[in-house]
Write an enzyme that holds these catalytic residues in place. Structure first.
Site, PDB file in Angstrom:
ATOM      1  N   ASP A 144       0.764  -1.176  -0.053  1.00  0.00           N
ATOM      2  CA  ASP A 144       0.000   0.027  -0.032  1.00  0.00           C
ATOM      3  C   ASP A 144       0.628   1.208  -0.037  1.00  0.00           C
ATOM      4  O   ASP A 144       1.968   1.244   0.688  1.00  0.00           O
ATOM      5  CB  ASP A 144      -0.707  -0.027   1.376  1.00  0.00           C
ATOM      6  CG  ASP A 144      -1.885   1.071   1.101  1.00  0.00           C
ATOM      7  OD1 ASP A 144      -2.750   1.245   0.485  1.00  0.00           O
ATOM      8  OD2 ASP A 144      -1.604   2.068   2.256  1.00  0.00           O
ATOM      9  N   GLU A 178      14.348 -14.689   0.100  1.00  0.00           N
ATOM     10  CA  GLU A 178      14.641 -15.731   0.854  1.00  0.00           C
ATOM     11  C   GLU A 178      13.689 -16.852   0.646  1.00  0.00           C
ATOM     12  O   GLU A 178      14.004 -18.021   1.469  1.00  0.00           O
ATOM     13  CB  GLU A 178      14.644 -15.299   2.698  1.00  0.00           C
ATOM     14  CG  GLU A 178      15.694 -14.096   2.822  1.00  0.00           C
ATOM     15  CD  GLU A 178      15.305 -13.555   4.147  1.00  0.00           C
ATOM     16  OE1 GLU A 178      14.614 -14.001   4.881  1.00  0.00           O
ATOM     17  OE2 GLU A 178      15.910 -12.503   4.245  1.00  0.00           O
TER      18      GLU A 178
END
Length: 548
Positions: A209, A262
């Protein structure tokens, strides 16, 4: 075929606004249990993933975009256990789940902001947010002239722990939404932890956002022109805006990306309202976002020349950084395109439409929005749909003031009615309470009577309905792998008032205005014309997909 790790390059992602999708407990507010019960309908629609607007713990001053705890579900929507159940079912249906991250600001009820209020100026607690001393003899003036997107000034002065008036804090949105200080390493670490919390839980990624607002210009300079919009200055050649699209935000983008990298097979999409596609494309450079919404496309009217231009600019701009475009026509912050396209002149983003405004041409909006969707879904790249658009759902344009909830309405004293009209609970069954939103008839925002004729059960299996059109378009798009295709303009199939392009063996032909045009020979794959037997001519404001 693309590798599985790049599912997002061609995915059709469906936005769920949790308050308004489905209500499982009947209290009038949508929730995770209701969503879980309706996931089969999304599987039958043919989407690849869902993006949830915020369901985190929140005082709900801005419909959940004021987060008080990023690692918990608000009781309005259920529990973390309900989320896990929903995620498990979505996964079993082949639907990935994307959650909404709100990193520009928190709720003023967040523990970090409450600690900042209790701490002294210049303390580590205060440094988590944008606190500044005021101007004037006793600090009585705001630090600068910035205005909130929701109207009014973007600064609020606090009372210090000793009872005296003290510093001011920045809030680009409502005063209950203080901005984080993204120059502070502690803020970055906090959000590293939030990202990993949800990634460990199994989400496919994030929609970020206000991705273009986290970095502020050094010194927080005054604005020359305040417009109170997400898009900044109207002049595309003007100087850099002090809190929209600052270059320093790209360091934050790369920080987020490093955490996602990751994990396997995850993606993030940025909400970045930027004045040009060239600037927007910088957000999807290698090492930054996987996607960013193409708001320039969203704001382009149904016009042959303008659409051709924005598509070309998008493919060139995003292609220059090795990224596909991500197309979109509606979301929870803009007037639904089934209504927007019923106007000749559209209200400014975020203003909304009220009962005293000029009302849209509903028939025109339905016709043009179907065509615009068919044109968009044929384009290569990813695409986002907003809940209810597969029903042709229009904006609720006549909500009375007593029902309004958008902070924009209150901060502008009703001058701008805000975004409630696109957030009304969607209709499932025409003759059930709340049109099937729940079993009690309760609804946090009132549904217009017209929603009965847009209910899903009135369109299911009905040839020519908007729902069946969406299903057909998504089925063909997937069969021909059009999301991973290549656009080639086909002027040989177009006329003065039409536009044609080829993508992976499919010809997409759009007729904009004027008289009907002849259709090229070939197998009819999909058409927006309600009369499905018409195979020789294409009327105005219609689109057809033909197998070459």
């Amino acid at each position: 075929m693309p590798t599985e790790a790049k599912w997002w390059q061609s995915a059709v992602i469906y936005q769920i606004y949790p308050r308004s999708f489905a209500d499982g407990d009947g209290d009038g507010m949508g929730d995770l249990k209701g969503i879980t019960q309706r996931l089969d309908s999304l599987a039958s629609l043919g989407i690849d993933a869902v993006w949830f607007s915020p369901f985190f713990r929140s005082p709900q001053k801005d419909a959940g975009y004021d987060v008080s705890d990023y690692k918990d579900i608000d009781p309005l929507f259920g529990t973390l256990g309900d989320f896990d159940t929903m995620l498990e079912k979505a996964t079993s249906l082949g639907i990935r789940v994307i959650v909404d991250l709100v990193p520009n600001h928190s709720s003023d009820q967040h523990a970090l902001f409450q600690a900042a209020l209790k701490a002294a100026p210049n303390s580590p607690e205060r440094d988590m947010y944008m606190f500044r001393d005021g101007k004037g003899d006793s600090g009585e003036l705001a630090p600068n002239n910035w205005e909130s997107v929701f109207g009014g000034q973007a600064w609020t002065r606090i009372t210090e722990p000793n009872g005296e008036l003290g510093q001011w804090y920045l809030h680009i949105f409502d005063s209950s939404q203080p901005d984080f200080n993204w120059e502070n390493e502690a803020v970055k670490l906090e959000f590293d932890s939030v990202l990993r919390f949800w990634l460990d839980r199994g989400v496919a990624g994030f929609r970020i956002d206000v991705a273009h607002g986290m970095a502020k210009a050094p010194g927080l300079p005054d604005l020359k022109q305040n417009l109170s919009t997400m898009t900044g200055l109207e002049d595309k050649n003007s100087q850099a805006h002090p809190f929209w699209g600052q270059d320093a935000v790209h360091d934050i983008n790369r920080r987020f990306r490093s955490v996602l990298d990751e994990y396997d097979d995850r993606a993030m999409c940025g909400e970045a309202w930027l004045p040009t596609i060239e600037k927007m494309a910088k957000w999807v450079r290698p090492g930054e976002y996987h996607q960013t919404f193409n708001f320039n496309y969203l704001e382009t009217p149904w016009d042959k020349a303008k659409l051709e231009t924005v598509v070309n600019e998008s493919l060139i701009g995003f292609g220059a950084v090795g990224a596909p475009s991500t197309w979109v026509l509606s979301n929870h912050d803009v007037i639904r395109h089934a209504t927007r396209m019923g106007y000749d002149k559209v209200p400014k983003q975020g203003d909304g439409i009220g009962p005293n405004y000029p009302q849209p041409d509903e028939a025109k909006g339905q016709r043009v929005s179907r065509a615009a969707t068919a044109f968009m879904l044929g384009l290569p790249g990813g695409a986002y749909l907003y809940q209810g658009e597969e029903l042709g759902l229009p904006e609720h344009t006549t909500i009375e003031a007593k029902y309004r909830e958008d902070p924009t309405f209150f901060r502008t004293k009703g001058e701008r009615v805000g975004r409630d009209g696109c957030r009304v609970p969607i209709p499932w069954e025409a003759h059930e309470p709340a049109f099937g939103f729940n079993k009690t008839g309760e609804s946090w925002l009132p549904q217009p009577a017209s929603y009965q004729r847009y209910a899903r059960d009135t369109q299911e299996g009905i040839a020519g309905s908007t729902l069946e059109l969406y299903k057909r378009l998504l089925k063909v798009r997937k069969e021909f792998d059009m999301g991973n295709g290549e656009l080639i303009w086909a002027p040989e199939h177009a006329s003065e008032n039409s536009l044609a392009y080829k993508n992976n063996g499919v010809l997409v032909l759009a007729n904009f205005t004027g008289s009907a045009i002849s259709m090229p020979a070939g197998e009819l794959l999909a058409t927006t014309q309600h009369d499905l037997l018409v195979e020789e001519v294409l009327e105005h404001d219609q689109v057809v997909w033909i197998k070459l």
